[in-house]
Design an enzyme around this catalytic site. Structure first.
Site, mmCIF file in Angstrom:
data_model
loop_
_atom_site.group_PDB
_atom_site.id
_atom_site.type_symbol
_atom_site.label_atom_id
_atom_site.label_comp_id
_atom_site.label_asym_id
_atom_site.label_seq_id
_atom_site.Cartn_x
_atom_site.Cartn_y
_atom_site.Cartn_z
ATOM 1 N N HIS A 191 0.814 -1.217 0.000
ATOM 2 C CA HIS A 191 0.000 0.000 0.000
ATOM 3 C C HIS A 191 0.845 1.264 0.000
ATOM 4 C CE1 HIS A 191 -3.243 -2.865 0.721
ATOM 5 N NE2 HIS A 191 -3.885 -2.017 -0.054
ATOM 6 N N ARG A 298 -10.664 3.614 -2.207
ATOM 7 C CA ARG A 298 -10.230 2.810 -1.055
ATOM 8 C C ARG A 298 -10.596 3.566 0.220
ATOM 9 N NH1 ARG A 298 -5.663 1.375 -4.716
ATOM 10 N NH2 ARG A 298 -5.294 -0.857 -4.546
ATOM 11 N N ARG A 334 -15.413 1.206 -2.087
ATOM 12 C CA ARG A 334 -15.211 -0.075 -1.413
ATOM 13 C C ARG A 334 -15.352 0.161 0.079
ATOM 14 N NH1 ARG A 334 -9.526 -2.906 -2.109
ATOM 15 N NH2 ARG A 334 -8.849 -1.256 -0.721
ATOM 16 N N GLU A 433 -10.805 -11.353 -4.869
ATOM 17 C CA GLU A 433 -9.387 -11.287 -4.523
ATOM 18 C C GLU A 433 -8.953 -12.424 -3.617
ATOM 19 O OE1 GLU A 433 -8.645 -7.471 -2.698
ATOM 20 O OE2 GLU A 433 -10.396 -7.592 -1.410
ATOM 21 N N ASN A 456 -4.027 -7.610 -6.770
ATOM 22 C CA ASN A 456 -2.915 -7.531 -5.813
ATOM 23 C C ASN A 456 -3.061 -8.629 -4.761
ATOM 24 O OD1 ASN A 456 -2.486 -5.165 -7.193
ATOM 25 N ND2 ASN A 456 -3.399 -3.875 -5.627
ATOM 26 N N ASP A 457 -4.262 -8.710 -4.218
ATOM 27 C CA ASP A 457 -4.475 -9.742 -3.208
ATOM 28 C C ASP A 457 -4.658 -11.113 -3.843
ATOM 29 O OD1 ASP A 457 -4.221 -8.603 -0.655
ATOM 30 O OD2 ASP A 457 -6.057 -7.474 -0.989
ATOM 31 N N ARG A 467 2.585 -9.610 -0.100
ATOM 32 C CA ARG A 467 2.843 -8.609 -1.137
ATOM 33 C C ARG A 467 3.761 -7.481 -0.687
ATOM 34 N NH1 ARG A 467 -3.312 -6.102 -1.530
ATOM 35 N NH2 ARG A 467 -2.438 -4.111 -2.106
ATOM 36 N N CYS A 504 -9.323 -3.871 -10.607
ATOM 37 C CA CYS A 504 -8.874 -2.636 -9.962
ATOM 38 C C CYS A 504 -7.532 -2.836 -9.255
ATOM 39 C CB CYS A 504 -9.924 -2.107 -8.992
ATOM 40 S SG CYS A 504 -10.283 -3.233 -7.657
HETATM 41 C C1 PEP Z 1 -6.277 -5.572 -4.756
HETATM 42 O O1 PEP Z 1 -6.114 -6.382 -3.842
HETATM 43 O O2 PEP Z 1 -5.917 -5.778 -5.927
HETATM 44 C C2 PEP Z 1 -6.947 -4.292 -4.509
HETATM 45 C C3 PEP Z 1 -7.289 -3.491 -5.489
HETATM 46 O O3 PEP Z 1 -7.128 -3.918 -3.215
HETATM 47 P P1 PEP Z 1 -5.942 -3.434 -2.257
HETATM 48 O O4 PEP Z 1 -4.731 -3.211 -3.117
HETATM 49 O O5 PEP Z 1 -6.380 -2.194 -1.589
HETATM 50 O O6 PEP Z 1 -5.795 -4.589 -1.328
HETATM 51 MG MG MG Z 2 -7.153 -6.112 -1.969
#
Ligand code: PEP
Ligand code: MG
Length: 579
Positions: A191, A298, A334, A433, A456-457, A467, A504
């Site tokens: 993040h 977010r 979200r 995710e 990402n998740d 990550r 996303c």
């Molecule tokens: C993701 O997990 O891809 C996502 C968009 O949410 P975040 O990056 O905030 O976990």
């Molecule tokens: Mg996520």
């Protein structure tokens, strides 16, 4: 001169001075003072409090017009606390009673005070704990004459070099001064990387031993494109990088003409390009950046600022403004995705062994229902001011989704009973995710209005790689066959049920992934606003039929590296951008 390699986490190049950001520990020596020295210690306290207050006042002046409302609220709260006679008298009393030095009096009395607050049933009081810690640090810094600079008050433009910075540090850092970030920790989708991209700050993460190699105030080059960090560069290297900066500036200029165009292929496939935003202020730029709306807000970054967490009115005002500013385009908010590396000040005792596998996202909202209901009430009340979509994060089971939908329905009924005008048909969707949800995507598609893939998740949980951990960053493999299959499963399930599917996560902003997703039939891509023009250019320069063929070619390959190399070779010269 030394060049170190890291993970390119936020594009851009900056050449400047290093600011070593160490989490300094203040060691306090406690000693007795003679009765006739007590007055002296109290005067030292007066001065320390006054200097700390002045620093904060200065911070406000220097950042006026730049600080978000949340940031200035935080600074004002700290100024108020430093001026609070009750707070100060506790320290004075302690000092006089135990006849100790000012440092010990501050340290121990604030520690005791924090202990009392943490036992309190008053949530507001509990939420002040981190503020008291911050103030204690500030005052102790003054008393010990240590320059405990933190990222909110920097004297000059610099590159922040650190082991790690938390998203909460990044939120309040002085964005006018932080021009580059180099960290030992982190990965492309941490993040902190996401925040750096949101603010357009070049960043290289996962750089081994940078804290040992860089000296305070040394010159440093952060190359967020190539993932290079150059310490004490020589003249020729600096010149080469300056040339590079100019070249990138030209590329950025040439991409500008794509900003207001739609992302449509010549054979007629339109992909909606939306913006990911972390801070409400970003909405101001969104229209100018030619997006088709906001695909991911977010909200946790708003709610991490204590003042908003349980305040329906304050949240309502933010969501209303977001929707109004979006000018009729949809805004997907979200719900709170807290946990993992994003913590609320009052997040239990923070002692989870595996926070990323722990109390996160919807799991948190379903247990802390007051917060969840407060957010949903604010959202539904704002729904009449624009085109809102609501999305739940981290759904792993059908039970979670059903419970969240039930609460949303209850919130709608209560609001209507109370006489509020709301939009009852706000589309409610879910993040895809967690692999368990993806594998059952067909069942989930029956229950929601849309899917948004959080790559990402999804990559983190599928590849079993944290990550934010640089040691396993090599496992961040968006083209791994397993990931490609999961992406396709979600898109196919959405198509079958005729619900829209978006991505996303960070892969939405990657040109090669965008081609693959186009070929799989994705409807929307949502990304940091800086990537919008690049991705529009990419989509406009491939054919849908060709992207579908590309997908067919790679789906049979057995290894992510081969797939990546194949795509790179195929598209390397196509768009005039660095792939
Ligand atoms: C993701 O997990 O891809 C996502 C968009 O949410 P975040 O990056 O905030 O976990
Ligand atoms: Mg996520």
């Amino acid at each position: 001169m030394e060049t170190l390699k890291g993970i390119p986490a936020s594009p851009g190049i900056y050449i400047g001075k290093a600011f070593l950001y160490l989490e300094e520990k203040i060691n306090i020596t406690r000693y007795k003072v003679e009765p006739d020295r007590i007055k002296n210690e109290l005067e030292r306290l007066d001065k320390a409090f006054e200097d700390a207050r002045n620093d904060l006042e200065n911070l406000k002046v220097v950042n006026s017009g730049i600080m978000t409302s949340g940031e200035s609220f935080l600074v004002d709260t700290h100024i108020m606390m430093l001026s609070d006679p009750d707070f100060r008298s506790k320290i004075d009393k302690y000092l006089k009673k135990y006849k100790v030095n000012a440092e010990a009096a501050v340290f121990t009395s604030i520690k005791e005070y924090i202990g009392e607050l943490s036992l309190s049933s008053n949530t507001y009081a509990k939420e002040r704990i981190s503020d008291f810690r911050d103030i204690a640090r500030r005052v102790l810094g003054k008393l010990t004459s240590r320059c405990l600079r933190n990222l909110t008050s920097l004297n000059e433009e610099c590159v922040v070099v650190s082991r790690d910075i938390l998203p909460s540090d990044a939120i309040v850092m002085d964005k006018t001064k932080v021009k580059g970030i180099v960290l030992e920790a982190g990965g492309r989708t941490s993040h902190t990387a996401i925040i750096a991209r949101a603010f357009g700050i070049p960043a290289v993460l996962g750089v081994p031993d940078i804290l040992q190699k860089a000296n305070r105030d040394c010159t440093i080059i952060v190359d967020g494109y190539g993932g290079n960090v150059v310490i004490d560069p020589d003249k020729a290297t600096i010149e080469a990088y300056i040339e590079n900066i100019e070249k990138n500036h030209e590329i950025a200029q040439s991409l500008r003409r794509y900003i207001q165009k739609v992302a449509q292929t010549d054979d007629g496939r339109r992909v909606f390009i939306k913006a990911n935003i972390e801070f409400p202020e970003e909405i101001e730029n969104v229209e100018a950046l030619g997006t088709d709306g906001v695909g991911l807000f977010r909200s946790e970054f708003l709610l991490m600022q204590n003042e908003y967490q349980k305040d329906e009115e304050k949240q309502f005002a933010v969501y209303k403004k977001l929707l109004e500013r979006a000018n009729g385009q949809s805004v997907t908010v979200r719900t709170l995705d807290i946990g993992g590396d994003k913590m609320l000040a009052d997040h239990g005792d923070n002692s989870e062994r595996n926070p990323l596998l722990g109390w996160r996202g919807i799991r948190y909202s379903l247990t802390e229902q007051d917060l969840f209901i407060c957010q949903l009430r604010a959202l539904y009340r704002a729904s009449v001011y624009g085109s809102l979509k609501i999305m739940f994060p981290m759904i792993a089971t059908m039970e979670e989704l059903e419970e969240a939908l039930k609460i949303a329905a209850q919130v709608r009924s209560s609001l209507m009973e109370e006489g509020y005008k709301i939009n009852e048909d706000v589309p409610v969707g879910m993040m895809m995710e967690v692999p368990s949800a993806v594998l059952a995507a067909d069942a989930f598609a029956e229950k929601v209005a849309f899917f948004s893939i959080g790559s990402n998740d999804l990559i983190q949980y599928t590849m079993a790689m944290d990550r934010g951990n640089e040691r396993v960053a090599y496992l961040y493999q968006p083209f791994n066959p397993a990931i490609l299959r999961l992406l396709k499963m979600v898109i196919d399930a959405g198509k079958k049920r005729d619900i829209s599917v978006s991505v996303c996560g960070e892969i939405a902003a990657d040109p090669l992934s965008a081609i693959v997703l186009l070929g799989m039939g994705i409807d929307e891509l949502s990304m940091s606003s800086q990537s919008i023009s690049v991705i529009k250019k990419v989509i406009r320069n491939v054919l849908y039929t060709e992207a579908k063929e590309t997908v067919a070619e790679i789906m049979d390959m057995d290894n992510g590296t081969k797939i990546y190399n194949y795509l790179r070779t195929k598209y390397n010269d196509r768009f005039g951008i660095y792939l």
